[in-house]
Design a protein around this motif. Structure first.
Motif, PDB file in Angstrom:
ATOM      1  N   GLY A 183      44.228  25.384  22.513  1.00  0.00           N
ATOM      2  CA  GLY A 183      44.792  24.511  22.721  1.00  0.00           C
ATOM      3  C   GLY A 183      44.206  23.847  24.282  1.00  0.00           C
ATOM      4  N   LEU A 184      43.488  23.568  23.877  1.00  0.00           N
ATOM      5  CA  LEU A 184      42.425  22.736  25.208  1.00  0.00           C
ATOM      6  C   LEU A 184      42.995  21.157  25.336  1.00  0.00           C
ATOM      7  CD1 LEU A 184      38.550  22.897  23.714  1.00  0.00           C
ATOM      8  CD2 LEU A 184      40.693  24.949  25.505  1.00  0.00           C
ATOM      9  N   ARG A 185      42.661  20.764  26.585  1.00  0.00           N
ATOM     10  CA  ARG A 185      43.254  19.563  27.269  1.00  0.00           C
ATOM     11  C   ARG A 185      42.027  18.820  26.852  1.00  0.00           C
ATOM     12  NH1 ARG A 185      44.010  22.898  31.297  1.00  0.00           N
ATOM     13  NH2 ARG A 185      46.909  22.885  32.324  1.00  0.00           N
ATOM     14  N   ARG A 186      42.444  17.037  26.712  1.00  0.00           N
ATOM     15  CA  ARG A 186      40.715  16.268  26.077  1.00  0.00           C
ATOM     16  C   ARG A 186      39.441  16.633  26.941  1.00  0.00           C
ATOM     17  NH1 ARG A 186      41.465  10.142  26.997  1.00  0.00           N
ATOM     18  NH2 ARG A 186      41.481  10.586  29.269  1.00  0.00           N
ATOM     19  N   ASN A 187      40.223  16.374  28.732  1.00  0.00           N
ATOM     20  CA  ASN A 187      38.406  17.311  29.184  1.00  0.00           C
ATOM     21  C   ASN A 187      38.196  18.098  28.869  1.00  0.00           C
ATOM     22  OD1 ASN A 187      36.818  16.166  31.619  1.00  0.00           O
ATOM     23  ND2 ASN A 187      37.724  16.982  32.572  1.00  0.00           N
ATOM     24  N   GLU A 188      38.696  19.029  29.022  1.00  0.00           N
ATOM     25  CA  GLU A 188      38.562  20.916  28.897  1.00  0.00           C
ATOM     26  C   GLU A 188      37.295  20.372  27.646  1.00  0.00           C
ATOM     27  OE1 GLU A 188      41.823  23.585  30.925  1.00  0.00           O
ATOM     28  OE2 GLU A 188      41.867  22.798  28.434  1.00  0.00           O
ATOM     29  N   LEU A 189      38.014  19.855  26.284  1.00  0.00           N
ATOM     30  CA  LEU A 189      36.851  19.857  25.091  1.00  0.00           C
ATOM     31  C   LEU A 189      35.569  19.418  25.150  1.00  0.00           C
ATOM     32  CD1 LEU A 189      37.407  20.432  21.887  1.00  0.00           C
ATOM     33  CD2 LEU A 189      39.034  18.197  22.163  1.00  0.00           C
ATOM     34  N   CYS A 190      35.814  17.899  25.681  1.00  0.00           N
ATOM     35  CA  CYS A 190      34.579  16.944  25.691  1.00  0.00           C
ATOM     36  C   CYS A 190      34.156  17.400  26.769  1.00  0.00           C
ATOM     37  CB  CYS A 190      34.697  15.339  26.540  1.00  0.00           C
ATOM     38  SG  CYS A 190      35.840  14.251  25.094  1.00  0.00           S
ATOM     39  N   ARG A 191      33.444  18.244  27.646  1.00  0.00           N
ATOM     40  CA  ARG A 191      32.907  19.126  28.686  1.00  0.00           C
ATOM     41  C   ARG A 191      32.805  20.401  28.155  1.00  0.00           C
ATOM     42  NH1 ARG A 191      33.275  16.672  33.742  1.00  0.00           N
ATOM     43  NH2 ARG A 191      31.106  17.641  34.187  1.00  0.00           N
ATOM     44  N   LEU A 192      32.941  20.791  27.118  1.00  0.00           N
ATOM     45  CA  LEU A 192      32.346  22.175  26.616  1.00  0.00           C
ATOM     46  C   LEU A 192      30.787  22.064  26.550  1.00  0.00           C
ATOM     47  CD1 LEU A 192      35.014  23.210  24.138  1.00  0.00           C
ATOM     48  CD2 LEU A 192      34.588  24.460  26.086  1.00  0.00           C
ATOM     49  N   GLU A 193      29.933  23.114  26.449  1.00  0.00           N
ATOM     50  CA  GLU A 193      28.794  23.018  26.056  1.00  0.00           C
ATOM     51  C   GLU A 193      28.529  23.968  25.447  1.00  0.00           C
ATOM     52  OE1 GLU A 193      26.671  22.911  29.924  1.00  0.00           O
ATOM     53  OE2 GLU A 193      27.160  20.963  30.448  1.00  0.00           O
ATOM     54  N   LEU A 194      27.146  24.432  24.870  1.00  0.00           N
ATOM     55  CA  LEU A 194      26.672  25.967  23.931  1.00  0.00           C
ATOM     56  C   LEU A 194      27.197  26.522  24.985  1.00  0.00           C
ATOM     57  CD1 LEU A 194      23.988  24.072  22.227  1.00  0.00           C
ATOM     58  CD2 LEU A 194      26.054  24.296  21.583  1.00  0.00           C
ATOM     59  N   VAL A 195      26.497  27.037  26.013  1.00  0.00           N
ATOM     60  CA  VAL A 195      26.841  28.094  27.507  1.00  0.00           C
ATOM     61  C   VAL A 195      28.228  28.778  26.940  1.00  0.00           C
ATOM     62  CG1 VAL A 195      24.625  27.855  27.812  1.00  0.00           C
ATOM     63  CG2 VAL A 195      26.529  26.851  28.917  1.00  0.00           C
ATOM     64  N   ASP A 196      28.916  27.566  27.092  1.00  0.00           N
ATOM     65  CA  ASP A 196      30.698  28.404  26.505  1.00  0.00           C
ATOM     66  C   ASP A 196      30.697  28.865  25.646  1.00  0.00           C
ATOM     67  OD1 ASP A 196      30.949  27.021  29.593  1.00  0.00           O
ATOM     68  OD2 ASP A 196      31.111  24.953  28.706  1.00  0.00           O
ATOM     69  N   LEU A 197      30.139  28.767  25.061  1.00  0.00           N
ATOM     70  CA  LEU A 197      30.794  29.535  23.449  1.00  0.00           C
ATOM     71  C   LEU A 197      30.706  31.012  23.775  1.00  0.00           C
ATOM     72  CD1 LEU A 197      29.296  27.672  20.814  1.00  0.00           C
ATOM     73  CD2 LEU A 197      31.885  27.594  21.318  1.00  0.00           C
ATOM     74  N   ARG A 198      31.835  32.559  23.643  1.00  0.00           N
ATOM     75  CA  ARG A 198      31.316  33.172  23.996  1.00  0.00           C
ATOM     76  C   ARG A 198      31.488  34.874  23.058  1.00  0.00           C
ATOM     77  NH1 ARG A 198      31.400  33.515  30.385  1.00  0.00           N
ATOM     78  NH2 ARG A 198      29.990  31.538  30.522  1.00  0.00           N
ATOM     79  N   PRO A 199      31.532  35.527  23.108  1.00  0.00           N
ATOM     80  CA  PRO A 199      32.010  36.467  22.238  1.00  0.00           C
ATOM     81  C   PRO A 199      32.959  37.391  22.685  1.00  0.00           C
ATOM     82  CG  PRO A 199      29.745  37.629  22.935  1.00  0.00           C
ATOM     83  CD  PRO A 199      30.213  35.795  23.274  1.00  0.00           C
ATOM     84  N   ASN A 200      33.739  38.029  21.341  1.00  0.00           N
ATOM     85  CA  ASN A 200      34.574  38.791  22.079  1.00  0.00           C
ATOM     86  C   ASN A 200      34.153  40.171  21.301  1.00  0.00           C
ATOM     87  OD1 ASN A 200      37.205  40.434  22.649  1.00  0.00           O
ATOM     88  ND2 ASN A 200      38.743  38.914  21.675  1.00  0.00           N
ATOM     89  N   PRO A 201      34.006  40.945  21.706  1.00  0.00           N
ATOM     90  CA  PRO A 201      33.740  42.763  21.987  1.00  0.00           C
ATOM     91  C   PRO A 201      34.763  42.957  20.872  1.00  0.00           C
ATOM     92  CG  PRO A 201      34.158  42.080  24.137  1.00  0.00           C
ATOM     93  CD  PRO A 201      34.324  40.997  23.853  1.00  0.00           C
ATOM     94  N   HIS A 202      35.788  43.008  20.422  1.00  0.00           N
ATOM     95  CA  HIS A 202      36.666  43.468  19.485  1.00  0.00           C
ATOM     96  C   HIS A 202      36.000  42.830  18.408  1.00  0.00           C
ATOM     97  CE1 HIS A 202      38.048  45.696  23.168  1.00  0.00           C
ATOM     98  NE2 HIS A 202      38.122  44.088  23.986  1.00  0.00           N
ATOM     99  N   VAL A 203      35.686  41.759  18.504  1.00  0.00           N
ATOM    100  CA  VAL A 203      35.916  40.787  16.836  1.00  0.00           C
ATOM    101  C   VAL A 203      34.407  40.840  16.228  1.00  0.00           C
ATOM    102  CG1 VAL A 203      37.278  39.169  15.498  1.00  0.00           C
ATOM    103  CG2 VAL A 203      38.107  40.229  17.999  1.00  0.00           C
ATOM    104  N   SER A 204      33.454  41.631  16.474  1.00  0.00           N
ATOM    105  CA  SER A 204      32.113  41.468  16.664  1.00  0.00           C
ATOM    106  C   SER A 204      31.495  40.520  15.266  1.00  0.00           C
ATOM    107  CB  SER A 204      30.964  42.756  16.506  1.00  0.00           C
ATOM    108  OG  SER A 204      31.628  43.517  15.409  1.00  0.00           O
ATOM    109  N   GLU A 205      32.664  40.436  14.020  1.00  0.00           N
ATOM    110  CA  GLU A 205      31.863  39.613  13.385  1.00  0.00           C
ATOM    111  C   GLU A 205      31.803  38.056  13.733  1.00  0.00           C
ATOM    112  OE1 GLU A 205      36.543  41.155  12.260  1.00  0.00           O
ATOM    113  OE2 GLU A 205      34.321  41.712  13.567  1.00  0.00           O
TER     114      GLU A 205
END
Length: 376
Positions: free
Chosen positions: A195-217
């Motif tokens: 559900g991202l806005r255009r600018n939010e999507l384009c400004r993503l960086e690799l460090v913004d990818l985060r795990p969810n401890p409840h879904v380790s897979e």
């Protein structure tokens, strides 16, 4: 007595007559207004367009602020609704009115001394020319084009099929562009899946990818940290973390393919951006909009369906999946629940299913009367 930021005395020399006095005073007004806004810690991206609009209106009116009238505002509004290229949106015109109203409020506030300066120098004083009867009122929560709506489930599938077919077609043809096609497909799917806005999507960086401890897979694809969310007027971008939801877990393999297999082929290891071009630059919003428009046409979808409509679809579909409104509001970064409600437009199938559930809940509890009871 110390003068406050924006005061006329801080930008004009008291008792000095300038060679071109109207120009000097007008430029002093703009400089003072900039200073006043900066003292409120407003961003330059907010201040610069406001000042540009005041200059534009001054040129249109053919007079300086101390000679403006309410009729000038009315004529300006008429010109905005008849410009080449179509009528401006009511929200845009209302925004213009708001800026001009704020500038007039600044000039007519005695603390900034512009009333006295204009009286002494020109024999006229500025007045508030934006009134309730000549400016756009905010009467509706949503003022977007009626044709814009969420994608249906079938339309989302139609779009995604077109994206996948496009990648396969380019890859099998041996032509260049397969990586770019894969990137475009994953960007558009990510816009919907989070559900991202255009600018939010384009400004993503690799460090913004985060795990969810409840879904380790899901590994590092359990959530996205959005650092460039939409800011309230004049403030810094708002941050939020958007969780990957089970209904959209199909986005995880696609993200893995792009990050771990496709992106390294571009030798972009040192580039922080998640989405990079073949020339190792960040994909910008304008490029993405143009690419989306082309793909939408290839898919045979309505031109009313924009990239932002995928965000509307995300809100709508989360609600249909049964997620609480507060959760949806946090996911998309809305400050008010009423804004989230504007985005939601549940489908006919969902409303019918809801009604069937309610009917079953109410009527299934009561046992059916026997034949003897019915005949009594």
């Amino acid at each position: 007595m110390a003068k406050i930021p924006g005061s006329a005395g801080l930008v004009l020399v008291e008792g000095v007559r300038y060679l071109d006095e109207p120009v000097a005073v007008f430029e002093g007004m703009l400089t003072g207004w900039e200073n006043q806004q900066q003292s409120r810690l407003l961003a330059s991206t907010t201040i610069v367009p406001r000042v540009a609009l005041v200059r534009r209106f001054t040129e249109f009116a053919g007079s300086y602020p101390w000679a403006w009238t309410a009729a000038d505002i009315e004529d300006f509004t008429v010109s905005l609704t008849s410009e080449t290229g179509g009528r401006l949106a009511p929200a845009t015109i209302r925004g213009y009115h708001l800026v001009l109203r704020m500038f007039c409020d600044y000039l007519t506030d005695p603390r900034y001394e512009w009333l006295r300066q204009c009286r002494d120098r020109f024999g006229q004083i500025p007045s508030q020319v934006c009134h309730e009867w000549n400016t756009v009122a905010h009467l509706a929560d949503y003022e977007g084009r009626p044709g814009r709506r969420p994608f249906s489930y079938d339309e989302v599938q139609q779009l995604f099929d077109c994206l996948d077919n496009r990648v396969e077609r380019i890859a099998t043809s041996g032509r260049k562009g397969a990586l770019a096609a894969l990137r475009d497909a994953q960007m558009i799917k990510t816009a919907y899946a989070y559900g991202l806005r255009r600018n939010e999507l384009c400004r993503l960086e690799l460090v913004d990818l985060r795990p969810n401890p409840h879904v380790s897979e899901w590994g590092t694809y359990g959530s996205l940290h959005v650092r460039y969310g939409k800011a309230t007027r004049g403030s810094a971008p708002r941050r939020r973390t958007v969780l990957t939801v089970p209904e959209f877990d199909w986005v995880v393999p696609g993200m893995r393919q792009w990050v771990e297999q496709a992106r390294p082929i571009l030798n972009a290891a040192d580039h922080p951006a998640l989405w990079v071009t073949e020339r190792l630059t960040r994909v910008d919003g304008g490029f993405l909009e143009r690419r989306f428009s082309r793909i939408r046409a290839e898919a045979g979808l309505s031109a009313d369906l924009t990239l932002h409509c995928l965000r509307h679809s995300y809100v709508t579909h989360l609600i249909e999946f049964g997620y609480p409104e507060r959760f949806v509001q946090e996911q998309v970064g809305h400050h008010y629940a009423s804004t989230t409600a504007i985005y939601a437009s549940v489908s006919n199938d969902f409303t019918k299913q809801t009604l069937r559930t309610a009917l079953h809940r109410v009527y299934a509890r009561a046992p059916k009367p026997t034949t003897t009871e019915a005949n009594r």
